[in-house]
Design a protein around this motif. Structure first.
Motif, PDB file in Angstrom:
ATOM      1  N   THR A 231      44.582  35.855  44.982  1.00 29.55           N
ATOM      2  CA  THR A 231      43.210  36.140  45.386  1.00 29.55           C
ATOM      3  C   THR A 231      42.848  35.350  46.638  1.00 29.55           C
ATOM      4  OG1 THR A 231      42.025  34.353  44.229  1.00 29.55           O
ATOM      5  CG2 THR A 231      42.727  36.253  42.909  1.00 29.55           C
TER       6      THR A 231
ATOM      7  N   TYR B 147      44.206  50.343  42.889  1.00 32.69           N
ATOM      8  CA  TYR B 147      44.529  49.229  42.000  1.00 32.69           C
ATOM      9  C   TYR B 147      46.007  49.297  41.621  1.00 32.69           C
ATOM     10  CZ  TYR B 147      39.466  48.839  41.300  1.00 32.69           C
ATOM     11  OH  TYR B 147      38.117  48.697  41.496  1.00 32.69           O
TER      12      TYR B 147
ATOM     13  N   VAL C 188      39.223  43.371  39.261  1.00 32.95           N
ATOM     14  CA  VAL C 188      40.252  43.314  38.221  1.00 32.95           C
ATOM     15  C   VAL C 188      39.676  43.978  36.980  1.00 32.95           C
ATOM     16  CG1 VAL C 188      41.772  41.834  36.851  1.00 32.95           C
ATOM     17  CG2 VAL C 188      41.124  41.133  39.164  1.00 32.95           C
TER      18      VAL C 188
ATOM     19  N   LEU D 124      35.453  40.879  37.364  1.00 33.64           N
ATOM     20  CA  LEU D 124      36.437  41.349  36.393  1.00 33.64           C
ATOM     21  C   LEU D 124      35.719  41.990  35.222  1.00 33.64           C
ATOM     22  CD1 LEU D 124      39.584  39.565  35.023  1.00 33.64           C
ATOM     23  CD2 LEU D 124      37.855  40.394  33.428  1.00 33.64           C
TER      24      LEU D 124
ATOM     25  N   LEU E 150      47.739  36.664  40.063  1.00 33.24           N
ATOM     26  CA  LEU E 150      47.148  37.413  41.165  1.00 33.24           C
ATOM     27  C   LEU E 150      46.934  36.492  42.365  1.00 33.24           C
ATOM     28  CD1 LEU E 150      44.459  39.394  39.146  1.00 33.24           C
ATOM     29  CD2 LEU E 150      46.874  39.955  39.511  1.00 33.24           C
TER      30      LEU E 150
ATOM     31  N   SER F 282      44.596  45.608  39.211  1.00 33.26           N
ATOM     32  CA  SER F 282      44.222  44.583  40.178  1.00 33.26           C
ATOM     33  C   SER F 282      44.188  45.127  41.595  1.00 33.26           C
ATOM     34  CB  SER F 282      45.215  43.413  40.118  1.00 33.26           C
ATOM     35  OG  SER F 282      44.951  42.465  41.148  1.00 33.26           O
TER      36      SER F 282
END
Length: 280
Positions: free
Chosen positions: A127, A67, A35, A3, A125, A93
């Motif tokens: 993940t 994204y 991210v 990130l 999110l 994201s």
């Protein structure tokens, strides 16, 4: 997971230019990020040298292919004609975005200084390691009264999200907007907080909770407990002593997964340096 968080100062660059295309090019050279959290994205403003008033929210969304773009407009005022003057944050994201919440932060009256409405955008999110809550914020620079109130609100938002995550709520797809959308307990909070390491606001943001909610921890201290905070502001301005106001905080339950946190080197144009965090 990688990130990046960066106050891009509306695309401000070297030699008094503003270019979102250059910002995106710089970001892609920094890391293959999953991210991205940005502060100081704008539309309609021309007060910076080189700023053309373009809609940077739309420009970033077009340039960052692959994204999901999430805009968190904090300031929305009237411009010329039908134009709006917009200022705020964004999250991008690669992961599926389960839910997005946009929070207006407190703005108590403080007539002694300039100030503006501030905000935070929160995204849950999905993940590979499970749900993760990512928020990015930009707190008030001039007013300590407002900044302290905004820190309290960020604490409340984290507590509420954790209590939602721990609760079993009724509601399914048949209930329309009442459907119980999951929220995440593990959280990252990024941004330009306009306070210093060790300040009262910095310490307050990390105070423990009384109801089992995992406290927020400065990811720099998690990863580099013996090192002084690396400066993030004015590294390339010889007129100013560099200092730190950009942070990434991780909830205590997420902190063991912090593998790396570093300030990205290079003179990109904005006064602020990007931060890169890597999670296991």
């Amino acid at each position: 997971m990688k990130l990046l968080s960066w106050n891009i100062q509306r695309g401000h660059g070297l030699r008094d230019t503003c270019s979102i295309a250059r910002v995106v090019a710089d970001l892609r050279h920094m890391a293959d990020f999953d991210v991205l959290c940005l502060q100081e994205v704008s539309s309609g403003y021309t007060d910076l040298p080189g700023a053309d008033g373009g809609n940077q929210f739309m420009q970033l969304a077009r340039l960052l292919h692959g994204y999901t773009p999430l805009a968190g407009v904090a300031t929305d005022t009237q411009g010329e004609g039908d134009a709006r003057l917009l200022f705020g944050n964004m999250i991008f994201s690669r992961f599926p975005v389960v839910q997005v919440l946009r929070h207006a932060l407190p703005w108590p009256a403080d007539a002694a200084v300039m100030s503006m409405q501030r905000g935070a955008i929160e995204a849950t999110l999905d993940t590979a390691r499970g749900l993760l809550r990512v928020s990015t914020a930009h707190l008030e620079y001039f007013s300590l009264v407002q900044r302290a109130a905004q820190v309290e609100r960020l604490r409340e938002l984290h507590r509420d999200a954790c209590l939602h995550a721990a609760a079993t709520r009724p509601g399914d797809s048949d209930n329309g907007p009442f459907c119980a959308v999951p929220r995440a307990m593990p959280a990252l909070l990024t941004g330009d907080f306009n306070f210093l390491p060790g300040s009262a606001e910095y310490l307050r943001l990390q105070d423990p909770y009384e109801d089992g909610v995992p406290a927020m921890r400065d990811a720099w201290r998690v990863r580099h407990p013996a090192l002084t905070h690396a400066p993030t502001v004015c590294l390339h301005d010889e007129r100013t002593v560099p200092f730190t106001s950009d942070f990434i905080f991780a909830s205590a339950d997420l902190a063991p997964r912090v593998r790396e946190l570093r300030v990205m080197p290079g003179n990109f144009g904005p006064d602020h340096q990007p931060l890169l965090i890597e999670l296991d």
